[in-house]
Structure formats: C-alpha cells, structure tokens
Enzyme design. Structure first.
Site, short mmCIF file in Angstrom:
data_model
loop_
_atom_site.label_atom_id
_atom_site.label_comp_id
_atom_site.label_asym_id
_atom_site.label_seq_id
_atom_site.Cartn_x
_atom_site.Cartn_y
_atom_site.Cartn_z
N ASP A 1 0.85 -1.17 0.00
CA ASP A 1 0.00 0.00 0.00
C ASP A 1 0.90 1.23 0.00
O ASP A 1 2.10 1.15 0.27
CB ASP A 1 -0.89 -0.03 1.25
CG ASP A 1 -1.82 1.16 1.33
OD1 ASP A 1 -2.30 1.60 0.27
OD2 ASP A 1 -2.06 1.65 2.44
N LYS A 2 0.33 2.39 -0.30
CA LYS A 2 1.13 3.62 -0.32
C LYS A 2 0.92 4.43 0.95
O LYS A 2 1.86 4.66 1.71
CB LYS A 2 0.77 4.47 -1.54
CG LYS A 2 1.60 5.75 -1.65
CD LYS A 2 1.15 6.62 -2.78
CE LYS A 2 -0.15 7.33 -2.49
NZ LYS A 2 -0.01 8.33 -1.39
N THR A 3 -0.31 4.85 1.19
CA THR A 3 -0.58 5.73 2.31
C THR A 3 -0.43 4.99 3.63
O THR A 3 -1.10 3.99 3.87
CB THR A 3 -2.00 6.31 2.20
OG1 THR A 3 -2.13 6.97 0.94
CG2 THR A 3 -2.27 7.29 3.32
N ARG B 1 -1.87 14.90 -1.77
CA ARG B 1 -3.22 14.33 -1.81
C ARG B 1 -4.20 15.47 -2.01
O ARG B 1 -4.19 16.46 -1.27
CB ARG B 1 -3.52 13.58 -0.52
CG ARG B 1 -2.63 12.38 -0.30
CD ARG B 1 -2.71 11.90 1.13
NE ARG B 1 -4.05 11.51 1.51
CZ ARG B 1 -4.53 10.27 1.40
NH1 ARG B 1 -3.77 9.32 0.90
NH2 ARG B 1 -5.75 9.98 1.79
N ASP C 1 -5.09 5.82 -4.13
CA ASP C 1 -4.83 7.24 -4.37
C ASP C 1 -4.82 7.53 -5.86
O ASP C 1 -4.75 6.64 -6.71
CB ASP C 1 -3.51 7.64 -3.74
CG ASP C 1 -3.54 9.05 -3.21
OD1 ASP C 1 -4.36 9.83 -3.73
OD2 ASP C 1 -2.77 9.37 -2.30
N ASP D 1 -6.52 -2.78 3.44
CA ASP D 1 -5.45 -3.67 3.01
C ASP D 1 -5.62 -5.09 3.54
O ASP D 1 -4.80 -5.95 3.24
CB ASP D 1 -4.09 -3.12 3.46
CG ASP D 1 -3.83 -1.71 2.98
OD1 ASP D 1 -4.12 -1.45 1.81
OD2 ASP D 1 -3.35 -0.88 3.77
N GLU E 1 -9.03 14.65 7.69
CA GLU E 1 -9.96 15.54 8.36
C GLU E 1 -9.25 16.45 9.35
O GLU E 1 -9.51 17.65 9.42
CB GLU E 1 -11.04 14.73 9.09
CG GLU E 1 -12.09 14.14 8.17
CD GLU E 1 -13.26 13.58 8.97
OE1 GLU E 1 -13.08 13.35 10.18
OE2 GLU E 1 -14.34 13.39 8.40
N ARG F 1 -5.96 4.02 -7.91
CA ARG F 1 -7.42 4.04 -7.81
C ARG F 1 -7.98 2.63 -7.70
O ARG F 1 -9.03 2.31 -8.27
CB ARG F 1 -8.03 4.74 -9.02
CG ARG F 1 -7.65 6.21 -9.17
CD ARG F 1 -8.23 7.05 -8.07
NE ARG F 1 -8.15 8.48 -8.33
CZ ARG F 1 -8.43 9.42 -7.45
NH1 ARG F 1 -8.76 9.07 -6.22
NH2 ARG F 1 -8.34 10.69 -7.75
N THR G 1 -2.63 1.07 -4.63
CA THR G 1 -3.13 2.18 -3.82
C THR G 1 -4.45 2.68 -4.38
O THR G 1 -4.73 2.54 -5.57
CB THR G 1 -2.10 3.34 -3.80
OG1 THR G 1 -2.62 4.43 -3.07
CG2 THR G 1 -1.78 3.79 -5.21
#
Length: 1465
Positions: free
Chosen positions: A433-435, A825, A907, A1049, A716, A1019, A905
């Site tokens: 994963d990236k984030t 982002r 993203d 994940d 957030e 995506r 990812t």
C-alpha cells in the site's frame, strides 16, 4: 442555487409500498405506516423482543433460539480433550503412518521390536504436542472465565430495577445499563444516553486498535427523554439483520405499537469490546450476544499457512515412502529367494496352531510388513517436532532484534504466524500500500486553490523543510519556558528547531524524552489525541490569503435572512464558504487541552459586547492604554455593530447580544500563534500601524483554552487545523449543531441537519446545515477531484458566467495537476444551496431509506447521489503525506535482492507516480507505460502493442548488449525479477484492472508485467488489491508478500503468502489480519534480507540434514538383511536405536536450525543480491534432496562394510558387530553436521561434544546394568569390551574419514573454484573488517559498472523511430482545440488515456512509442492547456490519435481527465 428532485419523486414512490399521507417534519421518527401486520422471516432477519413485562412471553419463546453471552474460545473441554487432541494429531498422516506401524508390530508374525519399544517414539511425540496444546487451551479457559465473570447492570422485571449480574447472564433482549469507562459486554442498540445530545462516545482500541473516539447516537425518537430510561415503557419490537462479521454495517428498524417504523443503522450500535468514554450513563437493548456478536465473528483465531519448505518436504516424504517400499520389496523378495534355497523346511520355521507352515508367498508378504516396521525411521517423525522447536527459536530472535524495535511506539515486531518464518527468505513479489505504508500517514496542509486562485503557502513550506518534529513533552517544555509570545514561532523555526540528521542516535532521543518526563514538566496534551502531532497542527498561513479571509469574514457578518446571498462567483464569499466547509464538513470531535477527551458541546461563554464595553474601557484606563481605548470606543460600534443581524432568531443565544471578545489565535499551536499575532497591524491599519488591535487586547485579557480535534482520519484533522490557522475555528460539535468562530470572533452555530459520511464508492462526504445568518440550507461537500469535477453544475445560461465558470474549473484543474505532480493528496471542496421544499422532499426519501431493511444500503446510496449533484466548485486543497524514513533505501535494497515491487493504492495516479519517484520505485531513466482505458478492445490492443514493443526492445538488448565482446546477461524475462528488464515501469488504474479481469486479459497483463521492474495500480479498491495478489500468486507460481496498514489492506494481506501489517495511524485491523506486524516499512529490509535469509537457509539445510541422517542410519539395517537371510533382525540393540534419534542426534540439528549464520547480517545488508539464493530455493530443492540421498547411501555403505570386512570370519556376537557400526555412524553423522555449520560458537561446540559423550555414557551404563534386557541376545558389557579393543578405535577413525571424504573434497573444491555469491560472501566474512569493507565496495562498483554497461550499450535501429509520423500543433491551436472541445459537455472520449510512457533518457529503446523529457517531479509548471504533443517540453511519438477530434487529450465534464502526457484514441 437549488436542487430540483421532481424527476426522482415518482421513482421513489414506486419503490416504496406506502406513500406519506402528510409530509413529516424533520424530527418526526415515524417513517411509514404499514396497513397490514408485518410477517417476519426468522431465517433472514432477527426479531428482538424486549425483556419486560409486556413482551416477556414473546421474549422467552424467541430468545432461546439466540446465543447466550457466555463465550468459549477454548478448543477442548475436560472430557473431550484426550480424544479430540488425538484426533487432530492423527490428521497428520505421518502420525497415522507410525500408528499403523505400531499396530503391525503388535501382530505376532510381524513383531520386530518389543511392542512397548515401538510405541515409545510415537507416544513421546504425541505427548509433547498434547501438553503444549493443553497449556495453551488452559490459558484461554482462564481468560474466558475472567471475561464471563465480569459484572454488568441488567434490568430485571421482578425488581423493577437494574441488578448486578455477570456477562454470561446477558441474553438477547435484555436492557443493559453501562457507566463511563465500562466495557460493552454484547452488541447493544443505544436507547438512552445521559448526554443531552443523545451521543455516546466509544473507544474502539480493543476492537480495531484505533485510539480516536467514535460517536454513536441514540435511535431516532428516543433523543428527548427524561433523566432516566424506563424499560417497562419500551413497547417496541426490533427487526434487524442476521448476525454477521461486518463491523461497519448494521441495519434494521424498530416497530412501534401502532405499526409505524423507525430505522437505525450502525450509528446506534455499541459493539462488544468497546469502552464507554465521556458519557456518564447509557442504556441499550442487547441485539447480539456471545459468539453472535460482530467482534466474536471477526475473531477467527490464528490462520494456518503452509510454508513452501513444508510443501516441498511433503513431496520428499512421499519419495522416502517410495524408497521405503522399494527396500521392503527387496527384503520380501530376498526372503522368498533365501527360503527357496532350502530343500526342505528350515529348522527355524515355526508352524501355526494347526501344524501348518505358511507358504513362501505369504511369508514374503509378512516379511514386507516386517521390513516396514524395521525401516520405519526412514520417515523422520521427529522432524515435525524439531521444525516446530526451531521456528519458536527463530521467532524468539526476531522479537529480540533491537533493529526491529521502534522506540516512538514502543513496539517490536510481532510474529502472529509461527509456521512460515522461512518463507520470509523466498519472497519474489511484494505488494505494498502507499498511504501509511510508504508514507507517514501524517497529513500536513500544504497548498490550496480557491475560485481559481492558487495560494502556495511558501512560509508553510519553509517551516516544513526546517522543522524536525519534536515529541509532545519537548514541545510543552518549550511552552512552559518561553510562554506564549509573538516571537516564539520565529525563535523555534530559525534557532532551536535544527533538523536532526538521520545518522543521529535514536536511542539518545529516547533517553531525552524519558528524562524530561521524569522532571515533571507540563503534562502532554497531545498523547491521547490521534493525528495531532506538531507537524500536523502547525500551519503557517499564506499572508495574501489571510488578508482576503479577513475582508471576506467582515462581509459575512453583514448577512441576514432578508439579505440572502445570491449565487455568485466572487472570491470573497467563496473564501468564507471554503473555510467554513473545511471546518464543519467532517466528523471531528472537539475537546480542550485541559480535558483532551471531554467533548466540547457548548461554545465558550462570551461577554456581551454592548454590556462589556464600559468595563473594557475601565480596564484599559487602569492599564493606562488611553490611546487604544479611544480608538476602540470610536471604532467598535461602526465596525462591529454591523455584524449583528436584525433577526436574532437565527443566531445562537450567545450571539444575539454580542460578538466574540476572543480570538482563536491564542492557541499554543506555534505555527498558528505566529499567524494570529500578525493579524493585528492589518486589522488596525486605519487607526494607526503601531497600535494593537482589539483582538490582541482581548487575547491578553480573556485567555482561551486550546482546542483539541479528534478526527477519524488524518485528512480531516489536517483540514480542520488549516481552517483554524485562518481563524475559522471549530469550537464545538453536537449531533444537531456545529459552532465555528470567525476571524473577528463571531460565533456561528449551524444547525446540522444531515451528515452523509465518506465511503469508498462515493469517494466524498457531505454535511447539510442551516446557515445561522441567512437561514439557507447549504450542502458542503468534499471529496476526490475525479468525482467532484463530474458533479459540478452545468454552466449558467449567461455567457459571461459560463465563461467565468469554465475558466475557474480550468485553473483549478491545472492546480490539481500541480499538486498531484508534487505528490500531494488532493480534495475538492464544493457547495450547493437547497430550498426548503426540495430539502423536505429529499429528507422524506432519506427517512424511507433508513427504515428499509432489505435494500437499505442501495437506497441510502441513491439518496446521497441525488443530493450531491449540481455542485458549485469552491476550491481544492493539497495535503502532503510525508515519505517514511528509510523507504527509498529499503526499496533499492529489495530491488537489488531480486524482489519485484508493486504498489496497490487507492490514491490518484499522479500522486502515486510522484511518490514512486520519491521512493526510487521509478527512476528518471525508466520507461513508464501508463494504461488507462474503459474499453476492452482498447485495453487488449494496448497490451498487445506494449508487449510487442517490449519484446522487440528485449530482443535487441539480448542480442546487441555486449561488453568487451562478451554478451551481457542483464535482461531475460522471468516470473521473478532476477533477470527482468530493469528499466520498464507500468502504471495502471482501477478501471483498467476491471477490464483486464472481466475481459480475460490476465495472461497478457502478467506477460507484460514480467518485463517491468515496478508496477503501480492506482485508484484500486480493496477487492482489486486482493485479486491482483491472487492473480500473480496463482498464475506465476511465485512467493508473494503484501504489506499495508489500513482496513482496506486486509483482503490483500490475507491473500498473499505472507501478510505484513504496519501498526500505524489507521488502527490495527491490518495488524490483526497479518502474519507479521512491524512499525516501519524500513524494517522490511532487515526482516527479509537478514532474518528471512537466515530462517530459510537454516531450516532448509536442517530438513535436508534430517532426511540424510535418517536414510543413512536406516540403511545400516537394510545392508545387514543381506547377511541374515532377510529375516528382519538387527545387529543394533533396540534401545540404542530409539536413543539414537531421540537423544544422541536430536540436539545438534536444533542448535543448527536456530543459531547458524551462513553469512553475517552486515554482509547480507551490504549485498542484497545474496537474497536471491532463497528465491531460487538453492538450499532445498529436488537436486539437493537427491544429492543428500546419494550421499546417505554412500556413507551407509562405508559405515557398514568397512566394519563387516574387518570382522569377517570372526566369532564375534551380533551386538559386538553392531556396536562399532552404531558408533561409527554416530561419529559420521555428527561430523557431517559439523561440516554443514557455518558458525562456530561455544554452544555449537558444546552440543556436538555433549551428544558424543552422552552416547558413550548412556551406552556404558546401559550395557553395564542390562543383563537380560533383550533376551536371548543381551548387550551386557559390550561397550566396555569394545573400548578395550584397539580395532574399535581404528575403525572409529578410519571409517568416518572414508565416509566423509567425498563430501569434504566437494566442499573444498566448491570453496576454491566456486563462483557462487554465497560462497564469495562467506569468504568476505572471514576477512578483517577493513579489508571486508573494501572488498564489499569493490563488489558493488563492479556490479554498477556491469549495470551501466547494460544501460548505455548503443541500440541499433534507433533510426527506425523516424517512420512514426506525429502531427505538430502550436500552443494556440491546442488551446483553441481544448476550449472548443470543453464547450460540448456531452462529448466523451472514444477511448480514455490509452498509453503513456515517460522517459527522460536520450536513448530510447527500439520501437519506443514516446518519451517524456520532463521529470514527473519537476518543479516547472505546465500551462493549463498543455497537451501531449504540445511544444512546451513534452515530445512524443505516437501510434494512436483521436479518431473523432483529430487531436489528443479531448476532455469533457462527463469524462473528467486532467492534462497529462498521454496518448489517446
């Protein structure tokens, strides 16, 4: 701007059974009226009757079908432990095989050993495992008993009150009362909360590991109650879904006595295992209990995975079975032939009870079974136990590796799957994963664009470059020392906040932290709050934007219900809406630093401006601030009086009399503090530049506590902190209202009508609020730009407005592209205004959807999609997710190790590509293919075209790459990355992945990825991630590893051969589903390259050694059968044979499997390519197994026949002949083990010597005391006599030397002439440290020269690129074409992004479609209308052009695509 939903009204009426007789109000809980009594289907839904007097009979009938709350996580009971454990152990076919041999040995014709002796090995192995399982299960039993005996308040109808009971007494339908800090015993529907807003706060750390609080709300209709909930007045039935393991979804409805319904969802469900926080009392009714709760349904226990070595070992055991049967067959045939030599009946044959002698064939069959018993140890039963013990030892050293310990989180590596440690050394593909995995998941606000105007926040960027994040104690200590004054920010940023170098000791920082904590300084206010580190909270505002914010905020205060703002595109109104959206479009909980987990529900009390002016005057006079007092008194009425609207009913009660006399700038947040102090001169400029502002004076007079924001996601939190930096401070939040403080101090309390939470399908979040000044109903929406841009309103009929809208969108899109190329982002912010009628109609739809049970999710999704259309774009934000420390080095090392790395990812594509360049996943010289399409035909043609080109490039490089006339083997397609083409990358999006999976294009896709060293899937959904992992794992037959940190994940982690979870910012769901858990991605380097290599090499060589040891020993018995008429007798005492495997030769392999290091950790880290030996299964594969078998046969021949030839024609006894053979075999096997050991420590020496001495001690004692142990052949005094015979010593010296000489010669020859990297590395380890470092540097230089030679070797045929004809467009033509295409909103692409390849190398590969001269991370900004074939730096050769428009890159609102270096159909 309003929404018309008339078109969907009739469609909704058709989907509902009953129409509304009247339009219900916003607070009406009665949603629909059923004309007939509802019939329930217990097989598809759950009906819960309350346990009170009214429904007691119904409750008694139904509750017996539901599970109680007593839990049993144990596997066994006292009565079924023995049979069930034995049954489970005999699922291992090896144990079953040995049980079969024990049964055979109990048959008189087949008895070889004493019956008890045959049973001993099996009983011992079963007993060890049984004790281990029993201890583990007893610990679970104690834990279950403690949980079941916990106390809880349950309502009892007899007592008419809540009675203290145990958790195990809770039943479905019971009313349960919980106090603050109590753990929830079952899944409970919330009916009452002591909080006036009907909110209950949960801490779900026990469930998912997340530290931030979650809000749960009372079921609608039960909000306004008395101070005490009365269960007897509850007259409703509850209908909900069947128990399931989905933690985030729950739906059902409550049926009232008049058959009306109230819907509820997961927002009202309290899950078992969570903790009540910040709420004094809550009452609920139990919905699911015991093992039917969602937490228990998710607790599937540890997962069992079979390692690659275990799978290989099972195959080899079948080979051993084949060898055993072959040897037994020889024994049976030999016995028959030997019996046939006798003319009559042999004198030693014994007839049966009837005096009959068995036939030769039957005797041969009996001998076959006898030989199976005799040679049974050919199957290594002790190997299974040894492997378990070795893995426990390996896990112990993994846990205690200080390099895998993270001081910040105080966590070390966790091994949750003990049986696959060796697979860490054979990984070929990593899916990451990236984030939060490659990045920190600490979101930092960097830039924003509002109405097409970009604000770069250069000061904030400088702060982030120079600031090194300090722990919360250090920050508080600084505040206590220096206090809060305007220059603190400058002091820290320029002086004290020197960035720490990575080479500095982390241990020193840890000690510094501990020392300050012990000094009793200010208590940390950040520790209990997630996503609130210094680097996330401190935002330095852009000065230009700050000025505009102040002006816009002043205009906002002049609004009244009679002066409603019309839809406009002015920057001022959009700026206020933009920051209001950042502040309130979230689910952030507000607290204070003094009580960081106590929610703020009431805005701070503020003095009325009109009544306090005189007091402030007096205060100023006392402070001798006469000039400031005069200016304040003359300016306050005119400047601030306008903010008071004429209609006080729309303003909060605290706002009707006054404006704020405080500024939110008094935060102890350093970055924020600096910006708030700079506001003073700007505000008071008309009155004099040197005079302080009203805000400054009031800040000094009335201190305000700092707010803490507890968010469910770091995005957030970052946006709320950004809004606060511009003085749009979120002050309080309740389920019904949210309060924001404006820059001038005014409190605006918005009525919170609805919150549409974020989900992965919509990719956006919305809040519906009523504006306190204008009474408008406003929808604020934030979400992914790829979604929001498609939901924007159509251009107005006014040509001027239409032109302005399109210009704003184009500029915003350009800024979004900038942000993405910088790796930020992005989120788009939008709004819309609803009229009352449309909102009430939509609210009715929403109520009906919430009350639905069958298709609730679909209906809720549709209501949200109906609302979130025709939006007005306000702007966009760019948030930085910083790269984790050590990620580039780790990825580089893993790539050198031959591991292919894929990033999966969710993203956006540009951000993922930029991060890939930052972490060296993609290099600047790489050719990057980008495939984005929604057409199956297009996707197939792209894959074919790319494959053809890559193969042509590969063929050229394969035939033409030479270095001094020698072909360089630098490229060859393979399922692994050992020889893959090193300069090709692939970028693909989620839509294209769907096409590949649905269109049966997986084979071509995988064939293309074989040539790629890096693949980015952007995506992508969680399901797509797991599908990709399974596709590569199953089709390419490779070892895969998946690593991630979030709940999205989990499916990917579970699909891989090894799943690794990172305990980061997104909770512990990934960790709980993983096999191993680490805290940093950089730990993966040592985990794989060092521990993975060690675990694999140790265990692989130990398994091979076990096969060799058993075959070598059992062959001694087999050779003896040729000299005893294949009678099944032995020349070695039975007990000696048992002890041989259990004691004499069992400990050295264990020490070898746990402690041996063939190469040092430093060398393995310095030379990552050594990891390839595990990928190729060098230490344990088919060839190594059969070599070991041949070596075992040879050594057994030597060990048997040299003593046989020595004692031939002598009169020695059987045991006198067998004892030297047994001793020689032991010495040979131990010396063979010593030759395999690469590390020699005191433990290794001690174990080998102890095993040797133990054999002689046991033999001497046993032969001395055993007079009639094995009648008629007894081993009495045999060893004592042998030790007095010189021949015995000569045999013990000569025979092992002869047996081991071939292996020693082979190892010596291999060490002298071998070119294996492993052997070379072992030689390096023997050098002194200085020479070793120099040798390693020379090794790496040679490798780099070879790699450079592969890259720079000229490619013939580059001139063939000239045949690609590319139309040339001027910049103006491209701009005109873009404007012309964008003017047709309904026009769409025939094909979306088709093929994009970036390359900055001046020497492209033959057949190369296109290359990009600009680095993706370049700081140069493209023009807003830049296209692929434009002259602004992008030069491309293309095989595809747009068949409709004649120019590439056509875009429209319906198919939102940003400007890219791409080729389109």
């Amino acid at each position: 701007m309003t929404l018309s939903v008339d078109s969907s009204w009739f469609r909704w009426q058709g989907r509902t059974k009953d129409s509304f007789s009247q339009t219900p109000s916003e607070s009406t809980p009665l949603l629909s009226v059923a004309k007939e009594r509802q019939s329930y289907n217990l097989s598809q839904q759950r009906i819960v009757f309350p346990n009170n007097k009214t429904f007691h009979q119904d409750w008694a009938k139904v509750s017996k079908f539901y599970s109680g709350n007593r839990i049993h996580t144990t596997k066994y009971t006292l009565f079924n432990f023995l049979p069930r454990n034995l049954l489970e152990q005999f699922h291992r076919w090896a144990n079953l095989y040995f049980l079969f041999l024990v049964i055979l040995n109990w048959m008189p014709p087949l008895e070889v050993f004493h019956r008890e002796i045959t049973m001993l090995p099996l009983v011992l192995v079963l007993l060890i495992i049984m004790v281990k399982d029993g201890v583990e299960d007893y610990e679970k039993y104690q834990f279950d008993r403690e949980i079941n005996s916990s106390h809880i308040q349950i309502y009892k109808k007899k007592e008419q009150d809540y009675v203290q009971k145990h958790w195990k007494d809770v039943r479905v339908g019971d009313f349960v009362q919980l106090q603050c800090n109590e753990i929830i015993p079952a899944d409970i529907l919330l009916l009452f909360s002591s909080d006036p807003s009907g909110v209950c706060h949960l801490e779900t750390a026990n469930l998912d590991g997340e530290t931030n609080l979650k809000q749960r709300r009372v079921v609608k209709g039960f909000l306004h109650q008395e101070s005490r909930f009365e269960p007897e007045l509850f007259q409703n039935k509850i209908v909900c879904e069947k128990p399931n393991n989905n933690l985030s979804k729950f739906k059902g409805y409550m049926e009232h006595p008049d058959q009306t319904r109230t819907g509820f969802n997961s927002e009202s469900l309290l899950l078992r295992g969570c903790t009540i926080r910040n709420t004094e009392v809550v009452v609920g009714i139990v919905i699911y209990a015991g093992h039917e709760t969602k937490a228990m349904l998710n607790n599937s226990g540890p997962r069992y995975k079979r390692s690659k070595i275990e799978r290989r070992m099972n195959i080899d055991i079948f080979f051993c079975v084949g060898i055993l049967f072959f040897m037994c067959l020889i024994g049976a045939i030999g016995h028959g032939l030997w019996k046939g030599k006798f003319s009559g009946l042999p004198p030693f044959d014994v007839p049966d009870a009837n005096g009959n002698f068995p036939s030769i064939a039957l005797q041969g069959f009996y001998m076959f079974l006898t030989m199976i018993i005799l040679l049974q140890i050919l199957i290594p039963i002790s190997l299974y136990v040894s492997i378990e013990l070795v893995k426990l030892g390996q896990v112990f050293f993994l846990h205690n590796d200080i390099d895998l310990y993270d001081e910040e989180t105080d966590l070390s590596i966790q091994c949750r799957a003990l049986n696959i440690t060796e697979d860490l050394g054979q990984i070929q593909y990593i899916f990451s994963d990236k984030t939060g995995t490659l990045t920190e998941n600490k979101m930092v606000f960097r830039r924003c664009t509002i109405m097409g105007n970009e604000f770069s926040h250069q000061e904030n960027a400088k702060r982030l470059e120079t600031q090194k994040e300090l722990d919360s104690d250090d920050e508080d200590w600084t505040k206590c020392q220096y206090g809060a004054f305007p220059g603190l920010s400058t002091l820290r940023h320029t002086g004290s906040a020197k960035p720490l170098r990575r080479s500095q000791s982390a241990r020193a920082h840890f000690q510094y932290h501990t020392r300050h904590r012990s000094m009793g300084r200010c208590n940390s206010t950040q520790s209990p709050v997630a996503f609130s580190s210094t680097i996330e909270k401190d935002v330095t505002p852009d000065q230009g934007l700050l000025t505009k914010v102040k002006d816009a905020a002043l205009k906002l205060e002049t609004l009244t219900p009679h002066k409603v703002t019309k839809p406009s595109f002015t920057t001022g109104s959009s700026i206020t809406d933009f920051f209001l959206a950042l502040a309130i479009c979230n689910s952030v909980m507000v607290s204070t630093t003094t009580e960081p987990r106590q929610r703020v529900t009431i805005p701070p009390q503020i003095r009325s401006l009109g009544t306090s002016l005189e007091k402030i005057h007096q205060l100023f006079q006392r402070l001798k601030l006469s000039s400031l007092s005069q200016s304040f008194s003359s300016s306050a009425p005119s400047d601030l009086g306008e903010s008071l609207g004429p209609n006080p009913t729309t303003v909060d009660s605290d706002e009707q009399d006054d404006l704020s006399t405080q500024s939110c700038g008094d935060s102890t947040d350093v970055g924020y503090q600096s910006c708030s102090r700079e506001d003073g001169p700007a505000k008071q400029e008309p009155l004099g530049a040197g005079r302080p502002s009203l805000e400054d004076v009031l800040d000094a007079v009335i201190p305000e506590p700092e707010f803490c924001y507890e968010a469910e996601s770091p995005d957030e939190a970052a946006l709320v902190h950004a809004a606060r930096a511009y003085n749009f401070t979120l002050v309080s939040r309740t389920p019904e209202q949210v309060t924001v403080r404006l820059p001038q101090g005014t409190l605006l309390t918005f009525d919170l009508l609805y919150t549409l939470g974020f989900d992965s399908v919509r990719k956006r979040m919305s809040v519906i609020v009523r504006h306190p000044l204008t009474a408008e109903i406003i929808v604020y929406t934030k979400g992914a730009d790829s979604v929001i841009m498609d939901l924007l309103e159509d251009p107005a009929k006014d040509p001027v407005a239409e032109k302005k809208l399109r210009k704003i969108r184009a500029k915003t899109q350009k800024h979004l592209d900038w942000y993405a190329r910088d790796g930020l982002r992005t989120l788009c912010i939008a709004k819309k205004v609803l009229n009352e009628d449309d909102f009430q109609r939509w609210a009715n739809f929403r109520h009906e959807a919430e009350a639905s049970l069958d298709n609730q999710d679909e209906l809720l999704m549709e209501t949200a999609q109906h609302l979130e259309t025709q939006l007005t774009l306000l702007g966009a934000t760019g948030i930085e997710d910083r790269l984790q420390e050590g990620v580039p080095d780790t990825i580089t090392a893993l790539r050198e190790a031959g591991v292919q790395i894929w990033v999966l990812t969710g993203d956006k594509q540009e951000t993922a590509v930029n991060i890939a360049h930052s972490c060296k996943l993609l290099e600047q010289r790489d050719m990057v293919y980008t495939i984005n399409t929604e057409s199956q035909e297009t996707c197939e043609s792209i894959l074919n075209c790319a494959l053809e080109e890559v193969k042509r490039c590969y063929d050229m490089s394969k035939t033409e790459h030479k270095f001094f006339g020698i072909p360089l083997p630098c490229q060859a397609p393979s399922s692994t990355m050992e020889a893959a083409v090193p300069d090709i990358g692939l970028v693909i999006d989620g839509k294209t992945l769907n096409i590949i999976f649905q269109g049966n294009l997986e084979k071509k896709f995988l064939e293309l990825t074989k040539y790629c060293r890096s693949v980015l899937c952007c995506r992508s959904t969680p399901l797509q991630k797991s599908m990709v992992v399974k596709l590569v794992r199953d089709k390419l037959k490779v070892m895969t590893l998946a690593i991630g940190d979030g709940a999205n994940d989990v499916s990917m982690i579970q699909a891989a051969d090894i799943g690794i979870g990172i305990s980061g910012q997104e909770g512990m769901q990934a960790v709980m589903s993983s096999d191993f858990a680490i805290t940093r991605f950089k730990h993966l380097k040592k985990l794989l390259l060092v521990h993975g290599h060690w675990c694999y090499s140790r265990l692989a060589r130990m398994v091979v050694y076990y096969f060799y040891k058993n075959v070598s020993y059992v062959n001694l018995l087999f050779w003896y059968q040729f000299f005893c008429g294949f009678s099944g007798t032995t020349m070695i005492d039975y007990w000696q044979m048992i002890f041989f495997n259990l004691f004499f030769t069992s400990l050295p392999p264990l020490v070898f499997g746990i402690l041996d290091k063939d190469i040092s950790a430093e060398t393995l880290l310095a030379l990552p390519e050594l990891y390839r030996s595990g990928q190729n299964s060098k230490f344990y594969k088919m060839s190594t197994f059969w070599i070991a078998m041949m070596d075992a046969f040879y050594q057994s021949l030597i060990c048997f026949f040299i003593p046989y030839l020595t004692y031939k024609d002598s009169d020695i006894g059987v045991f006198t002949f067998g004892t030297p053979i047994n001793t020689i075999s032991l010495i040979t096997i131990l010396l063979h083990q010593a030759m395999e050991m690469k590390t020699w420590t005191f433990i290794h020496w001690s174990v080998l010597v102890a095993s040797f001495l133990l054999y002689f001690v046991v033999s001497l004692v046993y032969n001395a005391i055993c007079v009639t142990c094995n009648s008629p052949t007894n081993p009495y005094w045999i060893m004592e006599k042998q030790l007095s015979d010189p021949t015995f010593y000569l045999l013990c010296f000569v025979t092992p030397v002869a047996a081991l000489l071939p292996r020693y010669f082979f190892l010596a020859l291999q060490g002298t002439l071998g070119q294996s990297p492993i052997l070379e590395a072992q030689k390096l380890d023997k050098l002194p440290k200085e020479k070793k470092d120099l040798a390693i540097q020379e090794w790496r230089r040679q490798k780099e020269r070879l790699s450079t030679a592969c890259r720079v070797a000229p490619f013939p045929g580059n001139a063939r690129l000239g045949h690609l004809q590319v139309p040339h467009f001027t910049e103006q033509e491209l701009r005109d074409s873009s404007i012309k295409e964008s003017s047709s909103p309904m026009k769409r692409h025939v094909g979306d992004w088709v093929l994009n390849r970036d390359k900055s190398s001046p020497l492209p590969c033959p057949g190369y479609v296109g290359h990009n001269q600009r680095s993706p991370s370049s700081s140069a900004r493209p023009s807003p209308d830049e296209h692929l074939l434009g002259p602004s730096g992008y030069k491309a050769f293309g095989m595809f052009t747009d068949s409709q428009t004649g120019s590439p890159g056509a875009s429209s609102r319906g198919s939102h695509k940003r400007s890219q270096s791409s080729l389109t159909i």
